[in-house]
Write a protein that holds these residues in place. Structure first.
Motif, PDB file in Angstrom:
ATOM      1  N   GLU A 261       0.733  -1.431  -0.061  1.00 48.80           N
ATOM      2  CA  GLU A 261       0.041   0.539   0.013  1.00 48.80           C
ATOM      3  C   GLU A 261       1.084   1.364   0.068  1.00 48.80           C
ATOM      4  O   GLU A 261       2.108   1.179   0.943  1.00 48.80           O
ATOM      5  CB  GLU A 261      -1.171   0.027   1.564  1.00 48.80           C
ATOM      6  N   LYS A 262       0.474   2.105  -0.978  1.00 49.87           N
ATOM      7  CA  LYS A 262       1.260   3.936  -0.404  1.00 49.87           C
ATOM      8  C   LYS A 262       0.771   4.439  -0.389  1.00 49.87           C
ATOM      9  O   LYS A 262      -1.112   4.667  -0.483  1.00 49.87           O
ATOM     10  CB  LYS A 262       1.920   3.906  -2.202  1.00 49.87           C
ATOM     11  N   PRO A 263       0.633   5.450   0.937  1.00 47.54           N
ATOM     12  CA  PRO A 263      -0.471   5.893   1.737  1.00 47.54           C
ATOM     13  C   PRO A 263      -0.796   7.341   0.711  1.00 47.54           C
ATOM     14  O   PRO A 263      -0.052   7.303   0.259  1.00 47.54           O
ATOM     15  CB  PRO A 263       0.284   6.691   2.616  1.00 47.54           C
ATOM     16  N   THR A 264      -2.192   7.234   0.627  1.00 47.18           N
ATOM     17  CA  THR A 264      -2.617   8.834   0.118  1.00 47.18           C
ATOM     18  C   THR A 264      -3.141   9.653   0.531  1.00 47.18           C
ATOM     19  O   THR A 264      -3.780  10.658   0.833  1.00 47.18           O
ATOM     20  CB  THR A 264      -4.362   7.669  -0.775  1.00 47.18           C
ATOM     21  N   GLN A 265      -3.445   9.381   2.283  1.00 47.51           N
ATOM     22  CA  GLN A 265      -3.695  10.084   3.362  1.00 47.51           C
ATOM     23  C   GLN A 265      -2.949   9.636   4.289  1.00 47.51           C
ATOM     24  O   GLN A 265      -2.449   9.303   4.906  1.00 47.51           O
ATOM     25  CB  GLN A 265      -5.377   9.556   4.486  1.00 47.51           C
ATOM     26  N   PHE A 266      -2.736  11.160   4.840  1.00 43.27           N
ATOM     27  CA  PHE A 266      -1.313  11.839   5.974  1.00 43.27           C
ATOM     28  C   PHE A 266      -2.280  12.883   7.089  1.00 43.27           C
ATOM     29  O   PHE A 266      -3.281  13.259   7.522  1.00 43.27           O
ATOM     30  CB  PHE A 266      -0.068  12.607   5.806  1.00 43.27           C
ATOM     31  N   VAL A 267      -1.046  12.342   7.990  1.00 48.10           N
ATOM     32  CA  VAL A 267      -1.299  12.226   9.685  1.00 48.10           C
ATOM     33  C   VAL A 267      -0.420  13.321  10.131  1.00 48.10           C
ATOM     34  O   VAL A 267       0.693  12.844   9.682  1.00 48.10           O
ATOM     35  CB  VAL A 267      -1.839  12.224  10.996  1.00 48.10           C
ATOM     36  N   LYS A 268      -0.903  14.414  11.256  1.00 50.91           N
ATOM     37  CA  LYS A 268       0.439  14.969  11.649  1.00 50.91           C
ATOM     38  C   LYS A 268       1.118  14.384  12.828  1.00 50.91           C
ATOM     39  O   LYS A 268       0.603  14.368  14.037  1.00 50.91           O
ATOM     40  CB  LYS A 268       0.675  16.681  11.649  1.00 50.91           C
ATOM     41  N   LEU A 269       2.591  14.407  13.503  1.00 52.72           N
ATOM     42  CA  LEU A 269       2.843  14.259  14.871  1.00 52.72           C
ATOM     43  C   LEU A 269       4.668  14.961  14.527  1.00 52.72           C
ATOM     44  O   LEU A 269       5.365  14.874  14.347  1.00 52.72           O
ATOM     45  CB  LEU A 269       3.704  12.389  15.038  1.00 52.72           C
ATOM     46  N   GLY A 270       4.095  16.249  15.450  1.00 57.03           N
ATOM     47  CA  GLY A 270       4.983  17.537  15.264  1.00 57.03           C
ATOM     48  C   GLY A 270       5.293  17.673  14.159  1.00 57.03           C
ATOM     49  O   GLY A 270       4.364  18.393  13.473  1.00 57.03           O
ATOM     50  N   ASP A 271       6.706  18.025  13.311  1.00 62.12           N
ATOM     51  CA  ASP A 271       7.106  18.321  12.181  1.00 62.12           C
ATOM     52  C   ASP A 271       6.961  17.139  11.146  1.00 62.12           C
ATOM     53  O   ASP A 271       7.334  17.543   9.867  1.00 62.12           O
ATOM     54  CB  ASP A 271       8.101  19.131  11.973  1.00 62.12           C
ATOM     55  N   GLN A 272       6.280  15.839  11.778  1.00 62.06           N
ATOM     56  CA  GLN A 272       6.417  14.640  10.979  1.00 62.06           C
ATOM     57  C   GLN A 272       5.000  15.138   9.812  1.00 62.06           C
ATOM     58  O   GLN A 272       4.154  14.706  11.118  1.00 62.06           O
ATOM     59  CB  GLN A 272       7.214  13.655  11.929  1.00 62.06           C
ATOM     60  N   SER A 273       5.191  14.237   8.661  1.00 59.52           N
ATOM     61  CA  SER A 273       4.238  14.396   8.332  1.00 59.52           C
ATOM     62  C   SER A 273       3.619  12.538   7.840  1.00 59.52           C
ATOM     63  O   SER A 273       4.676  11.549   7.380  1.00 59.52           O
ATOM     64  CB  SER A 273       3.884  14.874   6.937  1.00 59.52           C
ATOM     65  N   LEU A 274       3.231  11.841   8.502  1.00 60.83           N
ATOM     66  CA  LEU A 274       3.063   9.857   8.838  1.00 60.83           C
ATOM     67  C   LEU A 274       1.961  10.190   7.987  1.00 60.83           C
ATOM     68  O   LEU A 274       0.982  10.294   8.101  1.00 60.83           O
ATOM     69  CB  LEU A 274       3.199   9.749   9.905  1.00 60.83           C
ATOM     70  N   GLY A 275       1.964   8.677   6.951  1.00 60.81           N
ATOM     71  CA  GLY A 275       0.911   8.366   6.123  1.00 60.81           C
ATOM     72  C   GLY A 275       0.310   7.010   6.408  1.00 60.81           C
ATOM     73  O   GLY A 275       0.915   5.897   6.959  1.00 60.81           O
ATOM     74  N   ILE A 276      -1.173   6.959   6.133  1.00 61.32           N
ATOM     75  CA  ILE A 276      -1.831   5.965   6.977  1.00 61.32           C
ATOM     76  C   ILE A 276      -1.642   4.984   6.038  1.00 61.32           C
ATOM     77  O   ILE A 276      -1.756   5.667   5.056  1.00 61.32           O
ATOM     78  CB  ILE A 276      -3.114   6.968   7.329  1.00 61.32           C
TER      79      ILE A 276
END
Length: 469
Positions: A261-276
């Motif tokens: 799976e290649k992430p298409t939706q993202f969330v933030k943790l501090g300055d990091q962008s994490l893919g769901i």
């Protein structure tokens, strides 16, 4: 066989009582093709015309062929007829095929014994050759001398009494069922293609939605199925390519395509962008958690939930494509921290971030604490005598979060209690206990000395009054 025997007896009687004339009957040998090639079916026909009865055996040999023609039929009287027999062979090599009529073959015409014989050859060429040479030399020595020319008006039509014996060997079919090539339009086969290898793997990312499988059989007469364009889904995709040989035997090749799976939706943790990531098919789910679905930005997302701990986890991918579970605050719609557990003396704790009111603790210094292979935020004591002790913030298996003291020499973990004062500074419990104990001691001492003073005065007054009385 009985028929052959009766004919032979009839012939013997005829030889005894009839003045036999030795003549020859004209036999003929013909082929269905004048220029046969390797692998072609070839029919050989032997005919004996204008006789009353015949007993003939002819053999076919050469170029990998083997066949026999037998003609035994007719009667001693009646109109002469034409007798014939055939056999079909398939040459497997180039060269010469020879047809020979045995020397003891014979026939009877109007009471006269006649010999039938002869031979013929034909040349077989390879299929690749552009021209086929056929040498149809006939060494047929059949000469016909018949004193009864009046019988030339014999019927050429075959009657019910005519018998043709044909013996055709079954053509051998190929059992070759290997592929000569196998390929995919996306990715790479692992391992590389080999006719003897039947299982392959292909790794792709979810931006590839379709895959084309191509294959070719080693034998042109074999059939291949299972090729063409295939739809892909995230996770495991299994496809088979089947080769069916000419003789019906089969061989199956399997291609396992795993789509990451290649992430298409993202969330933030501090300055990091994490893919769901929603595909958890190849992920070990932590003990006590179950799959569930939550909404993030009005989209359904696969998550894990532990009702006893009150925790929700998301499977996320960092910018450098590292994956792991993270604690997600559903109420506030934010990622808290990476999900990590600490096991000490058989008990498992979840590493948590301390509340803001614990960021500054009197007598403690905030630091990075390492326990085993895990690193976490915590505190060290300022006093040198307490250097082996550190404080960390954990959640126990009852879902209760708090401070724990870790002693690194024995590897023990104890729950730690702090007292919060009005100015929000924290002191040790034992300091408060000491103050209370000191105050209590002072009060008791005062009461004791006051009681003692009163008691002495009362005793003195008692004895003074007694002495006066």
């Amino acid at each position: 066989m009985k028929k052959v025997k009766s004919i032979c007896i009839a012939l013997a009687l005829a030889f005894m009582f009839i003045n036999i004339k030795n003549v020859y009957a004209a036999s003929s040998i013909s082929f269905s093709s004048s220029s046969p090639k390797v692998g072609d079916r070839l029919t050989v026909t032997v005919s004996v015309p204008n006789v009353n009865t015949v007993a003939l055996t002819a053999t076919v040999s050469g170029c990998g062929t083997s066949g026999t023609i037998q003609i035994v039929d007719g009667s001693m009287t009646g109109n002469p007829k034409t007798f014939s027999g055939s056999v079909t062979v398939t040459p497997t090599s180039s060269g010469t095929i020879t047809v020979s009529i045995s020397s003891d073959s014979n026939a009877v015409l109007n009471g006269s014994y006649v010999n039938v014989g002869g031979s013929r050859t034909i040349t077989v060429s390879n299929k690749q050759s552009s021209s086929s040479s056929s040498s149809n030399s006939s060494s047929s020595s059949s000469s016909s001398s018949s004193s009864n020319s009046s019988s030339s008006s014999s019927s050429s039509s075959s009657s019910s009494n005519e018998s043709t014996t044909s013996q055709e060997p079954e053509e051998k079919k190929s059992s070759e069922k290997n592929l000569s090539s196998l390929s995919v339009s996306e990715g790479t086969l692992s391992p590389g293609f080999s006719a003897g290898t039947t299982t392959y793997k292909v790794d792709l990312t979810s931006d590839v939605e379709k895959l084309t499988i191509s294959a070719k059989a080693k034998d042109s007469k074999a059939k291949v199925s299972g090729t063409g364009e295939k739809e892909l889904k995230i996770g495991e995709n299994n496809f088979t390519v089947t080769v069916t040989a000419e003789d019906g035997s089969k061989k199956t090749y399997t291609i396992s395509v795993y789509v990451t799976e290649k992430p298409t939706q993202f969330v933030k943790l501090g300055d990091q962008s994490l893919g769901i990531l929603n595909d958890l098919s190849k992920v070990d789910v932590p003990k006590g958690f179950e799959k569930t679905t939550i909404k993030i930005d009005d989209k359904d997302v696969t998550a894990l939930q532990n009702k006893d701990l009150g925790l929700t986890l998301l499977y996320l991918q960092t910018e450098d494509e590292k994956t792991g579970f993270y604690i997600y605050d559903v109420d506030n719609n934010k990622v808290l921290r990476q999900y990590q557990t600490l096991t000490v003396n058989g008990k498992t704790y979840v590493i948590m971030d301390a509340p803001e009111n614990l960021e500054e603790v009197q007598g403690l210094e905030k630091s990075t604490i390492k326990i085993g292979d895990l690193e976490m935020n915590g505190w060290k004591f300022n006093e040198e005598t307490l250097s082996h002790y550190t404080l960390v913030y954990l959640m126990n298996d009852a879902g209760e979060s708090g401070l724990y003291t870790y002693e690194d020499t024995e590897g023990t973990l104890q729950k730690y209690t702090l007292v919060e004062e009005k100015d929000n500074t924290l002191t040790y419990v034992f300091i408060g206990t000491t103050v209370v104990f000191a105050l209590s001691t002072a009060v008791v001492g005062y009461m004791y000395f006051n009681f003692k003073k009163k008691s002495i005065s009362a005793i003195k007054d008692y004895y003074d009054k007694k002495n006066q009385g």
